[in-house]
Design an enzyme around this catalytic site. Structure first.
Site, mmCIF file in Angstrom:
data_model
loop_
_atom_site.group_PDB
_atom_site.id
_atom_site.type_symbol
_atom_site.label_atom_id
_atom_site.label_comp_id
_atom_site.label_asym_id
_atom_site.label_seq_id
_atom_site.Cartn_x
_atom_site.Cartn_y
_atom_site.Cartn_z
ATOM 1 N N PHE A 143 -4.759 -7.962 -10.473
ATOM 2 C CA PHE A 143 -3.802 -6.874 -10.292
ATOM 3 C C PHE A 143 -3.848 -6.457 -8.828
ATOM 4 O O PHE A 143 -4.865 -5.935 -8.363
ATOM 5 C CB PHE A 143 -4.198 -5.711 -11.207
ATOM 6 C CG PHE A 143 -3.256 -4.555 -11.264
ATOM 7 C CD1 PHE A 143 -2.188 -4.550 -12.144
ATOM 8 C CD2 PHE A 143 -3.459 -3.432 -10.458
ATOM 9 C CE1 PHE A 143 -1.334 -3.451 -12.220
ATOM 10 C CE2 PHE A 143 -2.616 -2.336 -10.536
ATOM 11 C CZ PHE A 143 -1.552 -2.339 -11.419
ATOM 12 N N GLY A 151 -5.300 2.657 0.061
ATOM 13 C CA GLY A 151 -5.969 2.677 -1.234
ATOM 14 C C GLY A 151 -5.478 3.841 -2.068
ATOM 15 O O GLY A 151 -4.718 3.690 -3.022
ATOM 16 N N ALA A 256 -6.340 1.782 -17.455
ATOM 17 C CA ALA A 256 -7.640 1.209 -17.091
ATOM 18 C C ALA A 256 -8.695 2.285 -16.898
ATOM 19 O O ALA A 256 -9.865 2.089 -17.248
ATOM 20 C CB ALA A 256 -7.494 0.374 -15.821
ATOM 21 N N ARG A 257 -8.295 3.422 -16.336
ATOM 22 C CA ARG A 257 -9.248 4.520 -16.141
ATOM 23 C C ARG A 257 -9.824 4.996 -17.469
ATOM 24 O O ARG A 257 -10.980 5.429 -17.532
ATOM 25 C CB ARG A 257 -8.560 5.689 -15.443
ATOM 26 C CG ARG A 257 -8.250 5.455 -13.983
ATOM 27 C CD ARG A 257 -7.260 6.483 -13.469
ATOM 28 N NE ARG A 257 -6.918 6.248 -12.077
ATOM 29 C CZ ARG A 257 -5.823 6.705 -11.490
ATOM 30 N NH1 ARG A 257 -4.944 7.421 -12.196
ATOM 31 N NH2 ARG A 257 -5.582 6.452 -10.220
ATOM 32 N N GLU A 377 -9.914 2.813 -8.770
ATOM 33 C CA GLU A 377 -8.988 3.427 -9.731
ATOM 34 C C GLU A 377 -9.016 4.949 -9.645
ATOM 35 O O GLU A 377 -8.936 5.651 -10.656
ATOM 36 C CB GLU A 377 -9.261 2.904 -11.139
ATOM 37 C CG GLU A 377 -9.045 1.394 -11.211
ATOM 38 C CD GLU A 377 -9.274 0.808 -12.580
ATOM 39 O OE1 GLU A 377 -9.050 1.517 -13.571
ATOM 40 O OE2 GLU A 377 -9.675 -0.356 -12.655
#
Length: 398
Positions: A143, A151, A256-257, A377
């Site tokens: 990804f 970032g 995802a977190r 993340e």
């Protein structure tokens, strides 16, 4: 309390002091136990050496085994995915990160980022082509969002996708990409004339390369790469058709977190268990150090934060299963659980003394891994600002 009431109480379980297992049904427990057994057999005997060597050998075989367990794209439905509940996926993340954060990251990036993006925003053709082999672990995904200079502010990304006839041409760089150099497919986010779009990029495309990043002191048993896109030409149907703008990648990151909320507690549990075992066996001044008040105070505080964190993860999982989990609540969980997990690891290190820095024990490995988990993340500061905005209604990002 009458004697009969006392005798009916279940015994106190040091491994589950709050009785959280009572909230899990047999299928939840079966998922947890299956993943725990796999990690004990396939990861724990080797992870110290992998970490010390800075490599994850046999990653493709591990991916296929995780696919056979149903752990890849676990909470997605159809296309060979397990269709598990959010709680079951969380339990799997906890057990995987109890082994090592790098193993959980492999699963998280594969399922909650690359597969989720295709499943949520992709065309039917993209789903049919990529999701079944990714669910089986036959194809590995990555990804591409973070860049060398961008970032926390992905809206300023420099990667560009321009139309050339009916094709797209991508140019740019992505950084700190888990699975990058072993992936068969990359989901890459780029600026276009219409806003930020996602692209499904086969990694054998001319102009695509993924040099591996070495010399890491964290997530050493994980493949981390740079992605270089130098005039990568893709057909018109490579774009994810169902989303435009930052809500695409940010939606994937929120998914995802959620896994990190659980996973961090796995690393914390591993360190806590190491500390308890060491404190019961290590003798100083004629008795085990676990019998000293200061050590017991440390263990009690660690246990409180560990199991509060697991309860929080479980609560968020139930909300996700009910379709009621908000991104701000995920930020709440990641901010709290990763921060507390690091503190548990550091406290465990003090109990183990000098042995706490040895790879004979998992403590320092988990502590250094969690330094990366704390940042990726969403940094601590970004999640604080997400919650600050939610609490005040005032945007402090800009």
């Amino acid at each position: 309390m009458p004697a009969s009431s006392k005798s009916s109480l279940p015994p106190f379980d040091p491994a589950d002091p709050l009785g959280i297992d009572d909230l899990l049904d047999p299928e939840d427990l079966a998922v947890r136990d299956t993943v725990r057994a796999w990690a004990a057999d396939r990861v724990l005997p080797h992870i110290g050496r992998w970490y010390e060597d800075g490599e994850l050998p046999g990653i493709r075989e591990l991916a296929r085994e995780l696919g056979a367990l149903g752990a890849l794209g676990m909470s997605l439905s159809g296309y060979g995915c397990a269709g598990a509940s959010a709680v079951q996926y969380g339990l799997a993340c906890l057990e995987l990160e109890a082994a090592d954060s790098g193993i959980r990251s492999l699963v998280s990036v594969q399922g909650s980022l690359a597969m989720y993006a295709i499943h949520r925003f992709g065309s039917e053709e993209q789903k049919q082509r990529w999701l079944p082999p990714m669910a089986a672990g036959e194809a590995i995904g990555c990804f591409g969002l973070t860049e060398p200079d961008h970032g926390s502010d992905p809206a300023s990304m420099r990667t560009r996708a321009k139309r050339d006839g009916t094709d797209w041409v991508l140019d740019g760089r992505k950084m700190w990409i888990t699975n990058g150099s072993v992936a068969q497919v990359a989901v890459v986010w780029a600026q276009t004339e219409d806003g930020i779009r996602g692209f499904v990029v086969p990694t054998d495309s001319p102009g695509f390369s993924a040099p591996e990043i070495k010399h890491k002191w964290s997530l050493r048993a994980s493949v981390t790469s740079e992605l270089v896109l130098d005039g990568v030409r893709l057909p018109a149907d490579a774009v994810l058709p169902e989303v435009t703008g930052l809500r695409g990648p940010l939606g994937c990151l929120s998914h995802a977190r959620y896994g990190i909320v659980w996973g961090a507690m796995g690393a914390a549990r591993s360190c806590f268990e190491a500390a308890v075992g060491y404190a019961k066996g290590r003798e100083q001044f004629g008795r085990p150090i676990g019998g000293f008040q200061l050590t017991q105070a440390k263990l009690a505080d660690m246990a409180v934060e560990l199991h509060k964190g697991i309860l929080l993860a479980h609560h968020l999982g139930r909300r996700m299963d009910a379709g009621r989990l908000r991104p701000e609540q995920v930020s709440f969980g990641k901010l709290n659980n990763v921060r507390e997990a690091i503190e548990i690891c550091r406290t465990a290190r003090t109990i183990l003394g000098a042995n706490g820095i040895s790879l004979e024990y998992p403590v320092m490995r988990h502590a250094t891994n969690l330094e990366s988990v704390l940042t990726y993340e969403g940094t601590v500061e970004m999640h604080q600002l997400v919650l600050g905005k939610a609490l005040t209604g005032l945007d402090a990002f800009r």
